[in-house]
Structures are given as C-alpha cells and as structure tokens.
Design a protein around this motif. Structure first.
Motif, PDB file in Angstrom:
ATOM      1  N   SER A 182       0.793  -0.388   0.056  1.00  0.00           N
ATOM      2  CA  SER A 182      -0.149   0.163  -0.458  1.00  0.00           C
ATOM      3  C   SER A 182       1.076   0.937  -0.413  1.00  0.00           C
ATOM      4  N   LYS A 183       2.174   1.582   0.918  1.00  0.00           N
ATOM      5  CA  LYS A 183       2.810   2.332   0.605  1.00  0.00           C
ATOM      6  C   LYS A 183       3.394   2.547  -0.410  1.00  0.00           C
ATOM      7  N   CYS A 211       1.440  -3.414  -7.969  1.00  0.00           N
ATOM      8  CA  CYS A 211       0.261  -4.205  -7.626  1.00  0.00           C
ATOM      9  C   CYS A 211       0.345  -5.390  -7.532  1.00  0.00           C
ATOM     10  N   TRP A 212      -0.172  -6.396  -7.023  1.00  0.00           N
ATOM     11  CA  TRP A 212      -0.024  -7.258  -7.092  1.00  0.00           C
ATOM     12  C   TRP A 212       0.866  -8.529  -8.360  1.00  0.00           C
ATOM     13  N   GLU A 213       0.153  -8.033  -9.225  1.00  0.00           N
ATOM     14  CA  GLU A 213       0.929  -8.549  -9.843  1.00  0.00           C
ATOM     15  C   GLU A 213       2.594  -8.916 -10.397  1.00  0.00           C
ATOM     16  N   LEU A 214       2.774  -7.595  -9.847  1.00  0.00           N
ATOM     17  CA  LEU A 214       4.354  -6.954 -10.198  1.00  0.00           C
ATOM     18  C   LEU A 214       5.135  -7.486  -8.643  1.00  0.00           C
ATOM     19  N   ILE A 215       4.308  -7.919  -7.874  1.00  0.00           N
ATOM     20  CA  ILE A 215       4.199  -8.587  -6.637  1.00  0.00           C
ATOM     21  C   ILE A 215       4.955  -9.344  -6.686  1.00  0.00           C
ATOM     22  N   LEU A 216       3.645 -10.592  -7.600  1.00  0.00           N
ATOM     23  CA  LEU A 216       4.199 -11.678  -7.887  1.00  0.00           C
ATOM     24  C   LEU A 216       5.513 -12.095  -8.862  1.00  0.00           C
ATOM     25  N   VAL A 260       9.680 -13.671   0.704  1.00  0.00           N
ATOM     26  CA  VAL A 260       7.938 -13.134   0.989  1.00  0.00           C
ATOM     27  C   VAL A 260       7.094 -12.168   1.780  1.00  0.00           C
ATOM     28  N   VAL A 261       7.147 -13.404   2.619  1.00  0.00           N
ATOM     29  CA  VAL A 261       6.041 -13.294   3.622  1.00  0.00           C
ATOM     30  C   VAL A 261       6.654 -11.586   4.378  1.00  0.00           C
ATOM     31  N   THR A 262       8.119 -11.496   4.877  1.00  0.00           N
ATOM     32  CA  THR A 262       8.701 -10.833   5.628  1.00  0.00           C
ATOM     33  C   THR A 262       8.579  -9.612   4.995  1.00  0.00           C
ATOM     34  N   ALA A 263       9.218  -9.163   3.725  1.00  0.00           N
ATOM     35  CA  ALA A 263       8.805  -8.297   2.655  1.00  0.00           C
ATOM     36  C   ALA A 263       7.503  -7.560   2.653  1.00  0.00           C
ATOM     37  N   PHE A 264       6.038  -8.330   2.180  1.00  0.00           N
ATOM     38  CA  PHE A 264       4.832  -7.844   1.509  1.00  0.00           C
ATOM     39  C   PHE A 264       4.014  -8.602   3.135  1.00  0.00           C
TER      40      PHE A 264
END
Length: 317
Positions: A36-37, A41-46, A57-61
């Motif tokens: 959010s900060k 988008c979720w596609e880029l995070i994927l 991944v869990v630590t970062a997002f």
C-alpha cells in the motif's frame, strides 16, 4: 544504562519513556505495509516473488501475500528460516506452498519442532547444510514425498560417509547432490571399502557432485600417490547407484584432466546399464580446449556401442 546523569526514579522514568518510543517506532516499521505504501500492484509483487524464498516474501509483503501465492499456484522454497519466522509465520502457510526447504544443522531441531506436523508433507527438495548421518536419519519421517536430496558441507568429508547415507534413505530419491569443499578419496583401498559395505541404491537417476572448491593441497597429495585416485573413488561411488542416468561433476581448474581415464569410465558402463549422459564442468583454459574435447570424444566412443550411446561432454567456462 551508562548515563552521566544521577540515577533516580525521575531519570529512570525518562530513560524508560525513550525506550518505549523507540520500541513503538520499531513496531511500526515491522508492520509497514509495503504494497500500500509503494503502490505496487499484486502482479508485480508476484513477479518479484519468483526471485525470493517464501520466508523472504512473507517478511517483505506480510502474510497477506500467501493467499495470492496460493491462488496463482506459486510454490516457493523456504531457505534457512529464522526462529522468529517459524514461531510467527509458519502457521499461516499452507503445506502445498512449500516444495523446497534448506536448513542448517545447528537450526534443524527448532525448524521442525516449531512447525505444525503436516507442514513439510509436500517438500520435494531438501537441502541440508553440514548435516551428519544421525541428523539425516531423524529427518526421514518428516519428508514423505522427497525426490531430491542436496548435501552441503563446509568441512572435510569422504565418499565412505556419503555412501552410508544410502542406508537411511526411505524416500525414493531421484536426484542426489553433493556440494563439498574438501572430499577425501581412499587411494588404493576403495574397492575393499565399497565391497565391504555392499550397499546399493536403486532409485537415484541424477547425480550432481560439486567439488569445484576442493583444496588443491589434498588434490596434489592424492595425485602424487595415485594419479587416478580421485576418479577411481568417484566411479566406485557411482556404481552403487545402479539406476543412474545422468552424472554431473563440477571440479576446479587443473583437475579435470585427472578425470579422463578411459579405463575407469569404461568400468562404469557394465554396472550402470541406464547411464545416458556424463558432464564434466570446469574452468576454461583456451590452450586445453581442443585436447579435452578430443579426449571426451574418445571416452564417449569407448563407453558407447552399437545399441547404446552415452554422451560424454566437457563444459568449460
């Protein structure tokens, strides 16, 4: 507290207030909502997740990303998880999302004990760092679907120790990897050692032996005693894997020539009837390229026959 001020209730209270403020700031930082900060988008995070371990991944997002990973069938490795991660996050992860795990010997008990019983039921690749035989035995019951076992060692090991591990592998391992800095051979006594133990493995199809960082002191001492010692020990070790199809050996510069004895490689063909490919990987030496290629071709011709062709390849980089 190491303060120059006189310690009394008032100054102690002030110090505790400062500590509380810093503590709350740290908590805010840990709860930082990256997506959010930053507006990602979720596609880029994927896409980013493809280059990270599941715990990173869990630590970062945050754990919110787990539902997304599950929805898109993303399966990521867990690499040397911290105790904090195992205590707080592992309970929110679905077992189907964990297909690969890497752990160090000194953290293996906390990793297993802090995880729910079925957490690692879907793990197919297990990487163990500096594990001894008895520790590997303890792990068997937790990984029922294991197909790849990878062993990393920073200390000195020997092929005799690796062979013993086969006695304790209950899972049908297809790929076996050894990454070792110092691996010892047994000189002229290899046949006696391997025959005495009389252990065969019928499931391993692919072997990766990475000794690229082996000590040159050990190598030189070995070659002075017996010029094909290292290769003979490797070949005798491979013969135990009767179903082997592909062999990949990574070795340091200057030692690859010592692995090109035709007679030793020919002795492997009879015991390993499904062998299809051998790859020797070393560092490039332009003056030796043509000579090594010619030797590889000669070994390939000697190992192959009219009905069966075995590819023998040397890769230099």
């Amino acid at each position: 507290m190491r303060t120059t001020q006189k310690l009394n209730l008032e100054t102690l209270f002030d110090e505790l207030l400062k500590f509380q403020e810093e503590f709350e700031e740290n908590e805010k930082y840990l709860l930082f909502d990256f997506r959010s900060k930053t507006g990602l988008c979720w596609e880029l995070i994927l896409e980013v997740a493809n280059y990270l371990s599941l715990n990173d991944v869990v630590t970062a997002f945050s754990s919110d990303v787990l539902c997304l990973l599950w929805r898109y069938n993303k399966k990521l490795p867990i690499i040397e998880p911290s105790e904090t991660f195992m205590r707080t996050m592992i309970h929110t992860i679905m077992p189907e999302q964990i297909v690969s795990l890497r752990i160090k010997a000194d953290h293996h008990k906390s990793t297993i004990e802090l995880a729910p019983p079925a957490t690692f039921n879907h793990v197919k690749k297990l990487t163990l760092v500096n594990f001894q035989k008895n520790q590997i035995i303890d792990f068997q019951k937790y990984f029922t679907r294991l197909t790849c076992l990878s062993l990393f060692y920073e200390e000195q090991m020997c092929f005799h120790s690796f062979m013993k591990i086969f006695n304790y592998l209950n899972s049908p391992i297809k790929q076996f990897e050894i990454h070792c800095r110092n691996v010892l051979c047994s000189h002229r006594r290899t046949d006696l050692i391997f025959q005495k133990l009389n252990t065969l493995n019928y499931t391993i199809e692919h072997l990766i032996l990475n000794i690229a960082h082996i000590s040159m002191t050990i190598v030189n001492k070995c070659f002075q005693s017996y010029t094909t010692c290292l290769l003979k020990t490797i070949i005798d070790f491979i013969k135990i894997m009767t179903n082997i199809q592909c062999i990949h050996i990574i070795i340091n510069q200057g030692s690859i020539e010592k692995l090109l004895d035709i007679n030793e490689w020919k002795s492997l063909v009879t015991g390993c009837r499904k062998l299809k490919k051998v790859i020797l990987h070393g560092k490039r030496s332009m003056l030796q390229d043509e000579k090594l290629k010619q030797q590889a071709l000669e070994i390939q011709n000697q190992m192959s026959n009219g009905k069966r062709k075995i590819d023998f390849e040397i890769k230099l980089k």
